[in-house]
Design a protein around this motif. Sequence first.
Motif, PDB file in Angstrom:
ATOM      1  N   LEU A 155       0.827  -1.207   0.000  1.00  0.00           N
ATOM      2  CA  LEU A 155       0.000   0.000   0.000  1.00  0.00           C
ATOM      3  C   LEU A 155       0.859   1.253   0.000  1.00  0.00           C
ATOM      4  N   LYS A 156       2.148   1.109   0.414  1.00  0.00           N
ATOM      5  CA  LYS A 156       2.999   2.287   0.588  1.00  0.00           C
ATOM      6  C   LYS A 156       4.382   2.166  -0.058  1.00  0.00           C
ATOM      7  N   THR A 157       4.780   0.997  -0.502  1.00  0.00           N
ATOM      8  CA  THR A 157       6.121   0.827  -1.056  1.00  0.00           C
ATOM      9  C   THR A 157       6.225   1.494  -2.425  1.00  0.00           C
ATOM     10  N   ARG A 158       7.185   2.404  -2.548  1.00  0.00           N
ATOM     11  CA  ARG A 158       7.358   3.151  -3.794  1.00  0.00           C
ATOM     12  C   ARG A 158       8.724   2.876  -4.409  1.00  0.00           C
ATOM     13  N   ASP A 163       6.695   6.053  -8.066  1.00  0.00           N
ATOM     14  CA  ASP A 163       5.481   5.269  -8.280  1.00  0.00           C
ATOM     15  C   ASP A 163       5.353   4.164  -7.242  1.00  0.00           C
ATOM     16  N   LEU A 164       4.126   3.848  -6.883  1.00  0.00           N
ATOM     17  CA  LEU A 164       3.906   2.666  -6.067  1.00  0.00           C
ATOM     18  C   LEU A 164       4.400   1.432  -6.818  1.00  0.00           C
ATOM     19  N   LEU A 165       4.991   0.506  -6.109  1.00  0.00           N
ATOM     20  CA  LEU A 165       5.454  -0.727  -6.734  1.00  0.00           C
ATOM     21  C   LEU A 165       4.302  -1.443  -7.430  1.00  0.00           C
ATOM     22  N   VAL A 166       3.092  -1.339  -6.876  1.00  0.00           N
ATOM     23  CA  VAL A 166       1.948  -2.055  -7.449  1.00  0.00           C
ATOM     24  C   VAL A 166       1.243  -1.270  -8.553  1.00  0.00           C
ATOM     25  N   LYS A 167       1.789  -0.156  -8.973  1.00  0.00           N
ATOM     26  CA  LYS A 167       1.188   0.571 -10.085  1.00  0.00           C
ATOM     27  C   LYS A 167       1.173  -0.323 -11.331  1.00  0.00           C
ATOM     28  N   GLY A 168       0.006  -0.497 -11.914  1.00  0.00           N
ATOM     29  CA  GLY A 168      -0.120  -1.327 -13.109  1.00  0.00           C
ATOM     30  C   GLY A 168      -0.060  -2.818 -12.839  1.00  0.00           C
ATOM     31  N   GLU A 198      -8.177  -0.688   1.748  1.00  0.00           N
ATOM     32  CA  GLU A 198      -7.227   0.371   1.412  1.00  0.00           C
ATOM     33  C   GLU A 198      -6.718   0.230  -0.020  1.00  0.00           C
ATOM     34  N   ALA A 199      -6.516  -1.006  -0.477  1.00  0.00           N
ATOM     35  CA  ALA A 199      -6.005  -1.224  -1.834  1.00  0.00           C
ATOM     36  C   ALA A 199      -6.989  -0.714  -2.876  1.00  0.00           C
ATOM     37  N   ARG A 200      -8.263  -0.843  -2.600  1.00  0.00           N
ATOM     38  CA  ARG A 200      -9.276  -0.417  -3.583  1.00  0.00           C
ATOM     39  C   ARG A 200      -9.403   1.107  -3.664  1.00  0.00           C
ATOM     40  N   LYS A 201      -8.741   1.799  -2.753  1.00  0.00           N
ATOM     41  CA  LYS A 201      -8.701   3.264  -2.831  1.00  0.00           C
ATOM     42  C   LYS A 201      -7.571   3.750  -3.741  1.00  0.00           C
ATOM     43  N   LEU A 202      -6.633   2.848  -4.068  1.00  0.00           N
ATOM     44  CA  LEU A 202      -5.500   3.228  -4.898  1.00  0.00           C
ATOM     45  C   LEU A 202      -5.893   3.256  -6.370  1.00  0.00           C
ATOM     46  N   GLU A 203      -5.368   4.218  -7.085  1.00  0.00           N
ATOM     47  CA  GLU A 203      -5.611   4.292  -8.526  1.00  0.00           C
ATOM     48  C   GLU A 203      -4.502   3.569  -9.283  1.00  0.00           C
ATOM     49  N   GLY A 204      -4.868   2.955 -10.396  1.00  0.00           N
ATOM     50  CA  GLY A 204      -3.872   2.373 -11.283  1.00  0.00           C
ATOM     51  C   GLY A 204      -3.308   1.040 -10.837  1.00  0.00           C
ATOM     52  N   THR A 205      -4.028   0.341  -9.962  1.00  0.00           N
ATOM     53  CA  THR A 205      -3.589  -0.985  -9.538  1.00  0.00           C
ATOM     54  C   THR A 205      -4.807  -1.893  -9.474  1.00  0.00           C
ATOM     55  N   ASN A 206      -4.580  -3.193  -9.571  1.00  0.00           N
ATOM     56  CA  ASN A 206      -5.675  -4.156  -9.657  1.00  0.00           C
ATOM     57  C   ASN A 206      -5.553  -5.173  -8.528  1.00  0.00           C
TER      58      ASN A 206
END
Length: 245
Positions: A155-158, A163-168, A198-206
């Motif tokens: 949720l916080k690792t960049r 960019d968040l590691l989980v972007k895309g 919390e993950a579902r609040k992030l944009e650009g990740t699935n």
Amino acid sequence: MSAAIDVHSKKKVLMIAANPGTSPTTGWPVGFWWAELTHPYWTFSEAGYEIEIVSPKGGGLVADGFSDPEDASGYSAHDLISLGFKKSATHSALVKGTKSIAEVDPTAYDAVFLAGGQSPMVTMIDDTALHAFVARAYEAGKIVSIVCHGTCILLKTRLSNGDLLVKGKTWTGFANSEEAFADAWVGQKIQPFWIEEEARKLEGTNFVVNSMFKAFAIRDGNLITGQQQFSGGAAAVLVVQTLGR
């Protein structure tokens, strides 16, 4: 990003388990979850890998009580792999005096594997040194695998570009339905937050989940994630399938 995998030399895996902590919601002592450490350890051992267990801060580790196959609750009494690990003097010693992540180089390993438990929600979620450690391994082309509540760090690792590691990325972690079941089972709120929520609040990740408390792990490039405590072995299998034996 895809992993740069050497399929010929003996593979090395760095396993990270959480240091002990105290839950701010229940007041319970919290730690790592036995099965999320021991089941992947077994899989990596069977594959012939070299395995090292460390923790963010170093020192002796303590497991969550419900994960202990000898706990009076009987919750994990079925877990013979963890029981064998505990009863082996050689293996149990591996969690009694761990190195800290500051003492190891994540790029010296083929994969980094983070076990979950209740402690990560308290001790890992804001551990920026751990987040940077994981990001460094990921950007070096290493496999990063995280299971259960350990996935809260995603949720916080960049990455170095911000960019968040989980972007895309498509990834999983402890589900809302599982949190609700656990809360009802003990009769109170357990976690300070829910990863799926919390993950579902992030944009650009699935963020995706499967059935409650069923083994489920997925790979997206360098990133392998497992949903909950029954998914550690499944995540480890994906690591082995990626790295080879």
